[in-house]
Scaffold this motif. Structure first.
Motif, PDB file in Angstrom:
ATOM      1  N   GLN A  40       0.825  -1.205   0.000  1.00 42.61           N
ATOM      2  CA  GLN A  40       0.000   0.000   0.000  1.00 42.61           C
ATOM      3  C   GLN A  40       0.861   1.257   0.000  1.00 42.61           C
ATOM      4  OE1 GLN A  40      -3.161  -0.310   2.793  1.00 42.61           O
ATOM      5  NE2 GLN A  40      -3.982   1.729   2.387  1.00 42.61           N
ATOM      6  N   ILE A  41       1.993   1.209   0.708  1.00 44.76           N
ATOM      7  CA  ILE A  41       2.907   2.352   0.702  1.00 44.76           C
ATOM      8  C   ILE A  41       3.421   2.619  -0.707  1.00 44.76           C
ATOM      9  CG2 ILE A  41       5.191   3.131   1.474  1.00 44.76           C
ATOM     10  CD1 ILE A  41       4.620   1.694   4.125  1.00 44.76           C
ATOM     11  N   VAL A  42       3.722   1.546  -1.452  1.00 45.17           N
ATOM     12  CA  VAL A  42       4.195   1.696  -2.828  1.00 45.17           C
ATOM     13  C   VAL A  42       3.076   2.219  -3.729  1.00 45.17           C
ATOM     14  CG1 VAL A  42       5.101   0.450  -4.825  1.00 45.17           C
ATOM     15  CG2 VAL A  42       5.924  -0.104  -2.537  1.00 45.17           C
ATOM     16  N   ALA A  43       1.865   1.748  -3.511  1.00 42.91           N
ATOM     17  CA  ALA A  43       0.753   2.126  -4.391  1.00 42.91           C
ATOM     18  C   ALA A  43       0.223   3.528  -4.117  1.00 42.91           C
ATOM     19  CB  ALA A  43      -0.390   1.108  -4.241  1.00 42.91           C
ATOM     20  N   ASN A  44       0.332   4.012  -2.877  1.00 43.99           N
ATOM     21  CA  ASN A  44      -0.294   5.284  -2.513  1.00 43.99           C
ATOM     22  C   ASN A  44       0.147   6.475  -3.363  1.00 43.99           C
ATOM     23  OD1 ASN A  44      -2.117   4.504  -0.571  1.00 43.99           O
ATOM     24  ND2 ASN A  44      -0.764   4.839   1.145  1.00 43.99           N
ATOM     25  N   PRO A  45       1.459   6.696  -3.581  1.00 48.04           N
ATOM     26  CA  PRO A  45       1.836   7.852  -4.417  1.00 48.04           C
ATOM     27  C   PRO A  45       1.271   7.773  -5.827  1.00 48.04           C
ATOM     28  CG  PRO A  45       3.737   6.987  -3.222  1.00 48.04           C
ATOM     29  CD  PRO A  45       2.630   6.001  -3.041  1.00 48.04           C
ATOM     30  N   ILE A  46       1.217   6.561  -6.389  1.00 45.06           N
ATOM     31  CA  ILE A  46       0.666   6.395  -7.737  1.00 45.06           C
ATOM     32  C   ILE A  46      -0.823   6.704  -7.737  1.00 45.06           C
ATOM     33  CG2 ILE A  46       0.329   4.761  -9.618  1.00 45.06           C
ATOM     34  CD1 ILE A  46       2.776   3.234  -8.545  1.00 45.06           C
TER      35      ILE A  46
ATOM     36  N   PRO B 133      -3.511  22.744 -10.295  1.00 44.38           N
ATOM     37  CA  PRO B 133      -2.346  21.852 -10.207  1.00 44.38           C
ATOM     38  C   PRO B 133      -2.102  21.412  -8.767  1.00 44.38           C
ATOM     39  CG  PRO B 133      -1.663  24.139 -10.560  1.00 44.38           C
ATOM     40  CD  PRO B 133      -3.154  24.100 -10.729  1.00 44.38           C
ATOM     41  N   ALA B 134      -1.787  20.139  -8.602  1.00 44.99           N
ATOM     42  CA  ALA B 134      -1.557  19.585  -7.269  1.00 44.99           C
ATOM     43  C   ALA B 134      -0.180  19.977  -6.757  1.00 44.99           C
ATOM     44  CB  ALA B 134      -1.699  18.069  -7.297  1.00 44.99           C
ATOM     45  N   THR B 135      -0.056  20.086  -5.442  1.00 40.84           N
ATOM     46  CA  THR B 135       1.230  20.367  -4.817  1.00 40.84           C
ATOM     47  C   THR B 135       2.094  19.115  -4.857  1.00 40.84           C
ATOM     48  OG1 THR B 135       0.131  21.916  -3.304  1.00 40.84           O
ATOM     49  CG2 THR B 135       2.361  21.208  -2.720  1.00 40.84           C
ATOM     50  N   PRO B 136       3.361  19.211  -5.261  1.00 39.00           N
ATOM     51  CA  PRO B 136       4.229  18.023  -5.321  1.00 39.00           C
ATOM     52  C   PRO B 136       4.411  17.384  -3.943  1.00 39.00           C
ATOM     53  CG  PRO B 136       5.194  19.851  -6.548  1.00 39.00           C
ATOM     54  CD  PRO B 136       4.035  20.408  -5.786  1.00 39.00           C
ATOM     55  N   TYR B 137       4.687  16.087  -3.952  1.00 42.71           N
ATOM     56  CA  TYR B 137       4.864  15.355  -2.699  1.00 42.71           C
ATOM     57  C   TYR B 137       6.011  15.919  -1.867  1.00 42.71           C
ATOM     58  CZ  TYR B 137       1.656  11.674  -4.222  1.00 42.71           C
ATOM     59  OH  TYR B 137       0.547  10.969  -4.615  1.00 42.71           O
ATOM     60  N   LEU B 138       7.126  16.255  -2.501  1.00 42.93           N
ATOM     61  CA  LEU B 138       8.282  16.749  -1.743  1.00 42.93           C
ATOM     62  C   LEU B 138       7.970  18.071  -1.064  1.00 42.93           C
ATOM     63  CD1 LEU B 138      11.275  15.905  -4.146  1.00 42.93           C
ATOM     64  CD2 LEU B 138      10.568  14.733  -2.038  1.00 42.93           C
ATOM     65  N   THR B 139       7.172  18.915  -1.719  1.00 47.44           N
ATOM     66  CA  THR B 139       6.773  20.187  -1.104  1.00 47.44           C
ATOM     67  C   THR B 139       5.902  19.943   0.122  1.00 47.44           C
ATOM     68  OG1 THR B 139       6.834  21.259  -3.279  1.00 47.44           O
ATOM     69  CG2 THR B 139       5.649  22.399  -1.521  1.00 47.44           C
ATOM     70  N   LEU B 140       4.991  18.989   0.014  1.00 47.81           N
ATOM     71  CA  LEU B 140       4.141  18.666   1.159  1.00 47.81           C
ATOM     72  C   LEU B 140       4.967  18.110   2.320  1.00 47.81           C
ATOM     73  CD1 LEU B 140       1.104  16.975  -0.654  1.00 47.81           C
ATOM     74  CD2 LEU B 140       1.220  19.289   0.284  1.00 47.81           C
ATOM     75  N   LEU B 141       5.894  17.219   2.013  1.00 50.98           N
ATOM     76  CA  LEU B 141       6.710  16.616   3.068  1.00 50.98           C
ATOM     77  C   LEU B 141       7.679  17.615   3.689  1.00 50.98           C
ATOM     78  CD1 LEU B 141       7.486  13.149   1.446  1.00 50.98           C
ATOM     79  CD2 LEU B 141       6.020  13.603   3.417  1.00 50.98           C
ATOM     80  N   ALA B 142       8.022  18.667   2.950  1.00 54.31           N
ATOM     81  CA  ALA B 142       8.914  19.695   3.497  1.00 54.31           C
ATOM     82  C   ALA B 142       8.178  20.696   4.378  1.00 54.31           C
ATOM     83  CB  ALA B 142       9.623  20.424   2.354  1.00 54.31           C
ATOM     84  N   ASP B 143       6.858  20.669   4.362  1.00 55.46           N
ATOM     85  CA  ASP B 143       6.065  21.562   5.209  1.00 55.46           C
ATOM     86  C   ASP B 143       6.165  21.087   6.660  1.00 55.46           C
ATOM     87  OD1 ASP B 143       3.911  22.799   6.661  1.00 55.46           O
ATOM     88  OD2 ASP B 143       2.923  23.203   4.751  1.00 55.46           O
ATOM     89  N   PRO B 144       6.692  21.902   7.569  1.00 54.82           N
ATOM     90  CA  PRO B 144       6.900  21.436   8.953  1.00 54.82           C
ATOM     91  C   PRO B 144       5.606  21.084   9.674  1.00 54.82           C
ATOM     92  CG  PRO B 144       7.296  23.797   8.779  1.00 54.82           C
ATOM     93  CD  PRO B 144       7.168  23.282   7.391  1.00 54.82           C
ATOM     94  N   TYR B 145       4.530  21.815   9.385  1.00 55.33           N
ATOM     95  CA  TYR B 145       3.252  21.525  10.042  1.00 55.33           C
ATOM     96  C   TYR B 145       2.696  20.168   9.593  1.00 55.33           C
ATOM     97  CZ  TYR B 145       3.543  26.523  11.058  1.00 55.33           C
ATOM     98  OH  TYR B 145       3.963  27.758  11.483  1.00 55.33           O
TER      99      TYR B 145
END
Length: 468
Positions: free
Chosen positions: A113-119, A252-264
């Motif tokens: 599921q972890i592998v499938a979620n980003p896709i 346009p969706a926010t990229p995953y890396l941008t979301l993960l870099a958000d401290p909150y």
């Protein structure tokens, strides 16, 4: 005329926000109960295959002894009426070497599921919610039938992996659809609390439901029931979804890396991971401890979590309303502390009745966290990023799966190495130490000044166009 009336009814049904909420809640419930129903079945299934008996405890009954008995309130009594200590010895000998196999099978679903979620998150952002949700229903239904008919370890692993893919196709677009359908923060909080109650009840109900059905009607019985519920869920999805509809998002969706870099977002996601980690650890090692130390029959292996389930059901919606008044950060902090207190009390239980108190405390903490975490994710996206929710719920569900993968995979080995008590102590310390970090969520700064709350009568599409 009748066909025209049916089309009108179907069109009106697809526009119903209440039905969307029901569909997502039932989908999360089915997904989570299927995730945990197998946990109490596996110890008796795998350990029992290594013995001449079908179950380690099948030939034993239990006798009530005085409270000052050195063996606790229950003592093993075999079929011939002589008391001995073989339950603990047999259970321990037969469970040695099985903990890792059980943990690997429980974790396999989360790994895929972890592998499938980003896709799935990308597909949801690009093509909408309809097709992923319907494909997810088909995959989950097929994996449920595989559970019912499979007994070989490899076959169960395949079923578990398919379930992980189906869960990703259900959870990510389902939560994103719910966040998009209820744009107002207060309405969304209540809707998310209801859907989270389905998720939480599924997690907590799975173990007692599986143990009772397994003990009374056999291993396949709970999966037949869940297959029927899955069909009902599929019928509900067909009422609101269009299988051939592909609706690319206009924002346009926010990229995953941008979301993960958000401290909150990072603080919230890590906290969500920790709360699911302890839940998966408890569900993986408590049944084994009950077999080894409490001589519990198979039908009791999941009953330890019934008080937590009932407490969560009764308090979750109330805490969702209180979280709007107190602040979600405070509910999260209190929830972590209360969960830590409940966990540290589990080793004190000498029998199944001693697990009631810790389980109730754990249920209160779980309700506080569950009422706040999902609406907070959507709120952070609205406040700091573009209001496209596939990515954030893909990350959230990945944290959920990581917790449920690491817990059972390494929990048995860690418990064997350092003991059940020390595992609970470590989890308690982690939760209580992490709790103050939620103070950072008290005043979240947005990339722009926060937009005014949208009117209830606006549709999500209209609301988003007004904001642009």
């Amino acid at each position: 005329m009748a066909q025209f009336s049916f089309r009108q009814w179907l069109q009106k049904t697809r526009e119903s926000r209440i039905l969307v909420l029901i569909v997502v809640t039932v989908a999360l419930f089915v997904d989570c109960i299927l995730n945990t129903v197998i946990a109490p079945i596996l110890p008796t299934l795998l350990i029992g295959k290594n013995t001449s008996n079908s179950s380690v405890v099948s030939n034993y009954t239990f006798t009530l002894l005085p409270d000052n008995s050195s063996k606790g309130i229950y003592q093993l009594q075999n079929a011939n009426g002589t008391q001995d200590g073989e339950c603990y010895t047999k259970g321990k000998e037969n469970s040695d070497g099985q903990d890792f196999r059980i943990g690997l099978l429980l974790a396999f679903k989360g790994m895929l599921q972890i592998v499938a979620n980003p896709i799935v998150g990308v597909l949801t952002n690009r093509f909408g919610y309809d097709a992923p949700l319907l494909v997810g229903f088909a995959v989950v239904f097929f994996s449920t039938l595989m559970y019912a008919f499979g007994e070989q370890y490899v076959f169960l692993c395949v079923a578990r992996g398919l379930q992980g893919i189906g869960s990703s196709l259900t959870t990510v677009p389902g939560l994103a659809l719910l966040a998009n359908t209820f744009p107002d923060d207060e309405e969304r909080a209540k809707a998310m609390a209801i859907s989270t109650s389905g998720l939480t009840v599924g997690i907590l109900l799975g173990a007692p439901f599986g143990s009772l059905m397994n003990g009374s009607f056999g291993k396949s019985s709970p999966f037949y029931v869940l297959a029927a519920v899955t069909l009902l869920d599929g019928a509900l999805r067909l009422c609101i979804l269009r299988p051939s509809k592909f609706s690319p998002g206009s924002i346009p969706a926010t990229p995953y890396l941008t979301l993960l870099a958000d401290p909150y977002i990072l603080v919230t996601v890590v906290g969500y991971f920790l709360t699911k980690l302890h839940s998966s650890l408890l569900q993986a090692i408590v049944p084994i401890r009950m077999m080894e130390h409490m001589c519990a029959p198979s039908y009791q292996l999941g009953l330890a979590f019934v008080p937590a389930m009932l407490t969560t059901i009764l308090t979750l919606n109330g805490f969702a309303i209180l979280s709007l008044k107190w602040g979600r950060w405070l509910c999260l902090m209190l929830g972590f502390i209360i969960q830590g207190i409940g966990i540290i009390c589990f080793p004190l239980a000498a029998n199944i009745f001693g697990l009631i108190g810790p389980s109730i405390v754990l249920g209160i903490g779980t309700a506080l966290v569950g009422a706040s975490i999902m609406p907070l994710m959507a709120y952070l996206i609205d406040l700091r990023h573009t209001s496209v929710y596939g990515g954030i719920y893909a990350i959230t569900d990945a944290a959920f799966c990581l917790g449920f993968a690491i817990g059972p995979l390494f929990g048995g080995a860690i418990a064997s190495a350092i003991g059940f008590t020390w595992v609970m102590v470590i989890l308690c310390v982690l939760l209580i130490i992490y709790a103050p970090l939620f103070i950072l969520l008290r005043n979240v700064s947005g990339k722009d000044e926060k937009k005014p709350i949208l009117n209830q009568e606006n549709t999500p599409e209209e609301a988003k166009s007004d904001d642009q």
